[in-house]
Design a protein around this motif. Structure first.
Motif, PDB file in Angstrom:
ATOM      1  N   GLN A  39       0.837  -1.187   0.000  1.00 18.84           N
ATOM      2  CA  GLN A  39       0.000   0.000   0.000  1.00 18.84           C
ATOM      3  C   GLN A  39       0.877   1.244   0.000  1.00 18.84           C
ATOM      4  OE1 GLN A  39      -2.671   0.283   3.383  1.00 18.84           O
ATOM      5  NE2 GLN A  39      -4.135   1.499   2.198  1.00 18.84           N
ATOM      6  N   THR A  40       0.484   2.215  -0.817  1.00 22.22           N
ATOM      7  CA  THR A  40       1.128   3.530  -0.819  1.00 22.22           C
ATOM      8  C   THR A  40       0.114   4.554  -0.341  1.00 22.22           C
ATOM      9  OG1 THR A  40       0.555   3.792  -3.157  1.00 22.22           O
ATOM     10  CG2 THR A  40       2.756   2.963  -2.662  1.00 22.22           C
ATOM     11  N   ARG A  45      -4.900  -0.870  -0.568  1.00 21.30           N
ATOM     12  CA  ARG A  45      -3.957  -1.972  -0.442  1.00 21.30           C
ATOM     13  C   ARG A  45      -4.175  -2.918  -1.615  1.00 21.30           C
ATOM     14  NH1 ARG A  45      -3.308  -4.232   5.561  1.00 21.30           N
ATOM     15  NH2 ARG A  45      -3.006  -1.971   5.791  1.00 21.30           N
ATOM     16  N   GLU A  46      -3.080  -3.386  -2.210  1.00 23.04           N
ATOM     17  CA  GLU A  46      -3.186  -4.249  -3.391  1.00 23.04           C
ATOM     18  C   GLU A  46      -2.436  -5.549  -3.191  1.00 23.04           C
ATOM     19  OE1 GLU A  46      -1.482  -2.239  -6.763  1.00 23.04           O
ATOM     20  OE2 GLU A  46       0.564  -2.414  -6.008  1.00 23.04           O
ATOM     21  N   LEU A  47      -2.921  -6.559  -3.881  1.00 23.81           N
ATOM     22  CA  LEU A  47      -2.302  -7.873  -3.831  1.00 23.81           C
ATOM     23  C   LEU A  47      -0.912  -7.852  -4.450  1.00 23.81           C
ATOM     24  CD1 LEU A  47      -2.479 -11.072  -3.581  1.00 23.81           C
ATOM     25  CD2 LEU A  47      -3.309 -10.977  -5.948  1.00 23.81           C
ATOM     26  N   ASN A  58      -0.438 -17.368  -6.355  1.00 20.68           N
ATOM     27  CA  ASN A  58      -1.109 -16.368  -7.171  1.00 20.68           C
ATOM     28  C   ASN A  58      -0.322 -15.067  -7.074  1.00 20.68           C
ATOM     29  OD1 ASN A  58      -3.228 -15.153  -8.718  1.00 20.68           O
ATOM     30  ND2 ASN A  58      -4.022 -14.255  -6.848  1.00 20.68           N
ATOM     31  N   TYR A  59       0.008 -14.493  -8.218  1.00 22.91           N
ATOM     32  CA  TYR A  59       0.738 -13.224  -8.259  1.00 22.91           C
ATOM     33  C   TYR A  59      -0.112 -12.140  -8.905  1.00 22.91           C
ATOM     34  CZ  TYR A  59       5.206 -15.681  -7.467  1.00 22.91           C
ATOM     35  OH  TYR A  59       6.232 -16.434  -6.948  1.00 22.91           O
ATOM     36  N   ALA A  60       0.125 -10.903  -8.504  1.00 26.23           N
ATOM     37  CA  ALA A  60      -0.387  -9.787  -9.273  1.00 26.23           C
ATOM     38  C   ALA A  60       0.282  -9.839 -10.643  1.00 26.23           C
ATOM     39  CB  ALA A  60      -0.070  -8.468  -8.581  1.00 26.23           C
TER      40      ALA A  60
END
Length: 121
Positions: A39-40, A45-47, A58-60
């Motif tokens: 998260q910035t 917030r991102e995976l 599992n990847y972004a």
């Protein structure tokens, strides 16, 4: 309760590498899926990546090929190897754990305190 201890963040130059780790502990809990999010300021917030107890990953999409998630044999520590880091990878990185209480068979979601990764020359 499950406790999460994160480590490995810091300052790195563009193109460099870092490895984050997150150790989970908690009596009478089974640790299921573990993962990393980032998260910035001002953004959601991102995976980054997740890994199940069985090893499914599992990847972004945007991070495939540069980041590698893994888990140790006892299943309670997760790692994130980050390479070819870019300034846009700068963020707070959070460990996430899904854990099931062996006593009451309920699954809970836990977050680490976050570790800062700064990519800058």
């Amino acid at each position: 309760q499950v406790q999460l201890v994160e480590s490995g963040g810091g300052l790195v130059q563009p193109g460099g590498s870092l490895r984050l780790s997150c150790a989970a502990s908690g009596s009478a809990f089974s640790i299921n899926t573990m993962g990393w999010y980032r998260q910035t300021p001002g953004k959601e917030r991102e995976l980054v990546a997740t890994i199940t107890r069985g090893g499914s990953i599992n990847y972004a999409n945007s991070l495939k090929g540069r980041f590698t998630i893994s888990r140790d044999n006892d299943g309670n520590t997760v790692y994130l190897q980050m390479s070819s880091l870019k300034p846009e990878d700068t963020a707070a990185y959070y460990c996430n754990v899904m854990a099931t209480s062996l006593l009451i068979r309920r699954t809970y979601n836990y977050w680490g305190q976050g570790t800062q990764v700064t990519v800058s020359s």
